[in-house]
Design a protein around this motif. Structure first.
Motif, PDB file in Angstrom:
ATOM      1  N   UNK A  49       0.852  -1.241   0.141  1.00 57.30           N
ATOM      2  CA  UNK A  49       0.022  -0.126   0.177  1.00 57.30           C
ATOM      3  C   UNK A  49       1.049   1.139  -0.071  1.00 57.30           C
ATOM      4  N   UNK A  50       2.043   1.170   0.922  1.00 60.14           N
ATOM      5  CA  UNK A  50       2.822   2.301   0.940  1.00 60.14           C
ATOM      6  C   UNK A  50       3.512   2.482  -0.534  1.00 60.14           C
ATOM      7  N   UNK A  51       3.751   1.705  -1.133  1.00 61.01           N
ATOM      8  CA  UNK A  51       4.637   1.736  -2.456  1.00 61.01           C
ATOM      9  C   UNK A  51       3.402   2.319  -3.379  1.00 61.01           C
ATOM     10  N   UNK A  52       2.331   1.639  -3.352  1.00 60.52           N
ATOM     11  CA  UNK A  52       1.333   2.213  -4.402  1.00 60.52           C
ATOM     12  C   UNK A  52       0.786   3.668  -4.363  1.00 60.52           C
ATOM     13  N   UNK A  53       0.841   4.122  -2.996  1.00 62.61           N
ATOM     14  CA  UNK A  53       0.401   5.538  -2.781  1.00 62.61           C
ATOM     15  C   UNK A  53       1.597   6.422  -2.697  1.00 62.61           C
ATOM     16  N   UNK A  54       2.792   5.818  -2.666  1.00 61.17           N
ATOM     17  CA  UNK A  54       3.945   6.694  -2.924  1.00 61.17           C
ATOM     18  C   UNK A  54       4.126   7.191  -4.322  1.00 61.17           C
ATOM     19  N   UNK A  55       3.893   6.061  -5.328  1.00 57.05           N
ATOM     20  CA  UNK A  55       3.911   6.148  -6.681  1.00 57.05           C
ATOM     21  C   UNK A  55       3.061   7.046  -7.241  1.00 57.05           C
ATOM     22  N   UNK A  56       1.663   7.023  -6.598  1.00 57.24           N
ATOM     23  CA  UNK A  56       0.549   7.970  -7.156  1.00 57.24           C
ATOM     24  C   UNK A  56       0.692   9.378  -6.386  1.00 57.24           C
ATOM     25  N   UNK A  57       1.092   9.399  -5.181  1.00 57.05           N
ATOM     26  CA  UNK A  57       0.736  10.714  -4.662  1.00 57.05           C
ATOM     27  C   UNK A  57       2.141  11.506  -4.557  1.00 57.05           C
ATOM     28  N   UNK A  58       3.190  10.830  -4.231  1.00 56.70           N
ATOM     29  CA  UNK A  58       4.577  11.374  -3.966  1.00 56.70           C
ATOM     30  C   UNK A  58       5.253  11.435  -5.179  1.00 56.70           C
ATOM     31  N   UNK A  59       4.709  10.847  -6.219  1.00 54.69           N
ATOM     32  CA  UNK A  59       5.611  10.671  -7.576  1.00 54.69           C
ATOM     33  C   UNK A  59       6.977   9.974  -7.333  1.00 54.69           C
ATOM     34  N   UNK A  60       6.996   8.925  -6.732  1.00 56.89           N
ATOM     35  CA  UNK A  60       8.429   8.336  -6.240  1.00 56.89           C
ATOM     36  C   UNK A  60       8.447   7.215  -7.279  1.00 56.89           C
ATOM     37  N   UNK A  61      10.001   7.102  -7.252  1.00 58.95           N
ATOM     38  CA  UNK A  61      10.409   5.706  -8.202  1.00 58.95           C
ATOM     39  C   UNK A  61      11.270   5.046  -7.496  1.00 58.95           C
ATOM     40  N   UNK A  62      11.104   3.643  -7.732  1.00 57.00           N
ATOM     41  CA  UNK A  62      11.577   2.587  -7.046  1.00 57.00           C
ATOM     42  C   UNK A  62      12.587   1.675  -7.657  1.00 57.00           C
ATOM     43  N   UNK A  63      13.449   1.100  -7.042  1.00 54.48           N
ATOM     44  CA  UNK A  63      14.574   0.189  -7.785  1.00 54.48           C
ATOM     45  C   UNK A  63      13.728  -1.051  -8.184  1.00 54.48           C
ATOM     46  N   UNK A  64      14.541  -1.892  -9.170  1.00 57.97           N
ATOM     47  CA  UNK A  64      13.775  -3.305  -9.485  1.00 57.97           C
ATOM     48  C   UNK A  64      13.917  -4.058  -8.425  1.00 57.97           C
ATOM     49  N   UNK A  65      14.778  -4.102  -7.369  1.00 59.92           N
ATOM     50  CA  UNK A  65      14.698  -4.832  -6.148  1.00 59.92           C
ATOM     51  C   UNK A  65      13.407  -4.721  -5.205  1.00 59.92           C
ATOM     52  N   UNK A  66      13.181  -3.407  -5.322  1.00 62.32           N
ATOM     53  CA  UNK A  66      11.955  -3.047  -4.173  1.00 62.32           C
ATOM     54  C   UNK A  66      10.729  -3.707  -5.165  1.00 62.32           C
ATOM     55  N   UNK A  67      10.447  -3.537  -6.360  1.00 56.61           N
ATOM     56  CA  UNK A  67       9.379  -4.036  -6.912  1.00 56.61           C
ATOM     57  C   UNK A  67       9.261  -5.696  -6.966  1.00 56.61           C
ATOM     58  N   UNK A  68      10.455  -6.311  -6.907  1.00 54.84           N
ATOM     59  CA  UNK A  68      10.598  -7.581  -6.680  1.00 54.84           C
ATOM     60  C   UNK A  68      10.231  -8.309  -5.462  1.00 54.84           C
ATOM     61  N   UNK A  69      10.638  -7.379  -4.458  1.00 50.95           N
ATOM     62  CA  UNK A  69      10.344  -7.696  -2.984  1.00 50.95           C
ATOM     63  C   UNK A  69       8.870  -7.500  -2.871  1.00 50.95           C
ATOM     64  N   UNK A  70       8.189  -6.281  -3.417  1.00 45.11           N
ATOM     65  CA  UNK A  70       6.932  -6.249  -3.293  1.00 45.11           C
ATOM     66  C   UNK A  70       6.000  -7.371  -4.049  1.00 45.11           C
ATOM     67  N   UNK A  72      10.101 -11.300   1.174  1.00 43.26           N
ATOM     68  CA  UNK A  72       9.925 -10.157   0.507  1.00 43.26           C
ATOM     69  C   UNK A  72      10.201  -8.826   1.215  1.00 43.26           C
ATOM     70  N   UNK A  73       9.805  -8.884   2.649  1.00 39.59           N
ATOM     71  CA  UNK A  73       9.777  -7.515   3.605  1.00 39.59           C
ATOM     72  C   UNK A  73      11.329  -7.412   3.791  1.00 39.59           C
ATOM     73  N   UNK A  74      12.207  -8.647   4.109  1.00 42.16           N
ATOM     74  CA  UNK A  74      13.527  -8.484   4.597  1.00 42.16           C
ATOM     75  C   UNK A  74      14.429  -7.958   3.360  1.00 42.16           C
ATOM     76  N   UNK A  75      13.801  -8.376   2.198  1.00 40.79           N
ATOM     77  CA  UNK A  75      14.541  -8.222   0.953  1.00 40.79           C
ATOM     78  C   UNK A  75      14.413  -6.536   0.550  1.00 40.79           C
ATOM     79  N   UNK A  76      13.113  -6.051   1.008  1.00 33.62           N
ATOM     80  CA  UNK A  76      12.881  -4.749   0.702  1.00 33.62           C
ATOM     81  C   UNK A  76      13.831  -3.707   1.497  1.00 33.62           C
ATOM     82  N   UNK A  77      14.049  -4.295   2.511  1.00 33.13           N
ATOM     83  CA  UNK A  77      14.740  -3.302   3.394  1.00 33.13           C
ATOM     84  C   UNK A  77      16.202  -3.516   2.967  1.00 33.13           C
ATOM     85  N   UNK A  78      16.994  -4.962   3.243  1.00 32.91           N
ATOM     86  CA  UNK A  78      18.280  -5.079   3.053  1.00 32.91           C
ATOM     87  C   UNK A  78      18.825  -4.701   1.653  1.00 32.91           C
TER      88      UNK A  78
END
Length: 331
Positions: free
Chosen positions: A103-124, A306-312
């Motif tokens: 949910x945080x990633x979805x709203x971050x993209x929509x509202x804050x216009x953030x971009x994420x790495x491939x690793x974050x998308x994979x973890x999600x 996925x949660x650990x990968x997202x952070x590490x």
């Protein structure tokens, strides 16, 4: 304060809190409102005494902003607790709430216009698959109970679907609150203890609308079997004892996380909180004999990996190169 002490508080407080919440919910599944009210009241009184200095300390962030945050926080707390009354088992409740990253990633993209790495998308993606597997298996358990008729089975499944909808709504609202907090902290600076106090004090009048339900459960709690509190020797209705311990452990949990955020890196905080959830889940399954299949374990593995990968991965990349403009800098 030594970080090991904070870690101990998180594990002791948060894991114990889940135990007492399940003890309450198993006896009275609809007791979420009285539990939420008791938690809010305790933390608000403590904050009024030690953070707000009996009302003499002016807030660093204007009250009008807290009013918006509080509306979301109050809604999330009530809905999450009430979901336990909608055929949502405690293990699924814990796993589903781990979807906050999604949910945080979805709203971050929509509202804050953030971009994420491939690793974050994979973890999600891993977290999403894990939650989907656990939810699907739980749905099958609800519909395949042999002790209910076809009509009752359909009704149970309908309530379960409503519970999933409630958890999804709470996830999205919580993520929106996180985005709002992020913008506030950028403008006024971080004031975690102050936010903790106002998030719990300002919603208290809202419980007036839930007063009837809270009173009804207070009466039910008072009629529960008597229990002699160890060491103290006092005899009280056991449901009130469970509620008191739930409130105290909730406070210990929150304080432990707060101390941890001031003493350790965000990576450490996320790892500790993630491991705490995993320990709580295992204890809930083993101690309360909650049904948990091999597919549930597979889904859980996906969620926590996925949660650990997202952070590490993100912290590792952040230490080796600068993130692209607009990249999320928070865990």
């Amino acid at each position: 304060m030594h970080p090991a002490f904070a870690v101990g508080l998180v594990f002791a407080g948060c894991c114990s809190n889940v135990i007492f919440l399940e003890l309450l919910a198993r006896k009275h599944p609809g007791c979420g409102n009285i539990v939420t009210f008791a938690q809010f009241l305790f933390i608000a009184v403590e904050g009024f005494l030690f953070e707000a200095d009996l009302g003499r300390k002016r807030p660093a962030i204007p009250i009008r902003y807290y009013a918006v945050m509080v509306t979301m926080f109050f809604t999330v707390s009530v809905v999450n607790n009430y979901a336990l009354n909608l055929n949502i088992a405690m293990p699924l409740h814990m796993i589903f709430r781990s979807g906050s990253l999604i949910a945080s990633m979805i709203l971050g993209i929509i509202i804050l216009k953030k971009r994420y790495s491939v690793f974050k998308y994979t973890s999600i993606a891993l977290v999403s698959v894990g939650i989907f597997i656990c939810t699907l298996m739980s749905a099958k358990q609800v519909t395949s109970q042999p002790s209910v008729s076809e009509n009752d089975g359909f009704q149970a499944f309908a309530w379960w679907l409503l519970g999933i909808a409630a958890l999804t709504f709470a996830l999205l609202t919580s993520a929106r609150m996180g985005v709002f907090q992020e913008t506030l902290y950028k403008q006024f600076g971080k004031h975690s203890k102050e936010a903790l106090f106002y998030n719990h004090a300002l919603p208290l009048p809202g419980f007036i609308f839930l007063a009837s339900d809270i009173y009804d459960h207070a009466v039910l709690f008072s009629k529960s079997e008597l229990y002699q509190v160890p060491v103290v020797g006092m005899t009280v209705p056991i449901m009130w004892f469970y509620l008191l311990m739930n409130v105290i452990t909730q406070y210990v949990c929150i304080r432990g996380v707060f101390i941890l955020t001031t003493e350790c890196a965000s990576l450490t905080v996320t790892l500790v909180v993630t491991l705490r959830k995993f320990v709580s889940l295992i204890f809930s399954i083993l101690y309360f004999q909650n049904p948990f299949t091999l597919w549930h374990w597979l889904g859980t593995l996906f969620v926590f990996t996925g949660t650990l990968m997202y952070t590490e991965v993100w912290n590792h990349l952040g230490a080796t190169k600068r993130p692209p403009p607009g990249e999320d800098k928070k865990n």
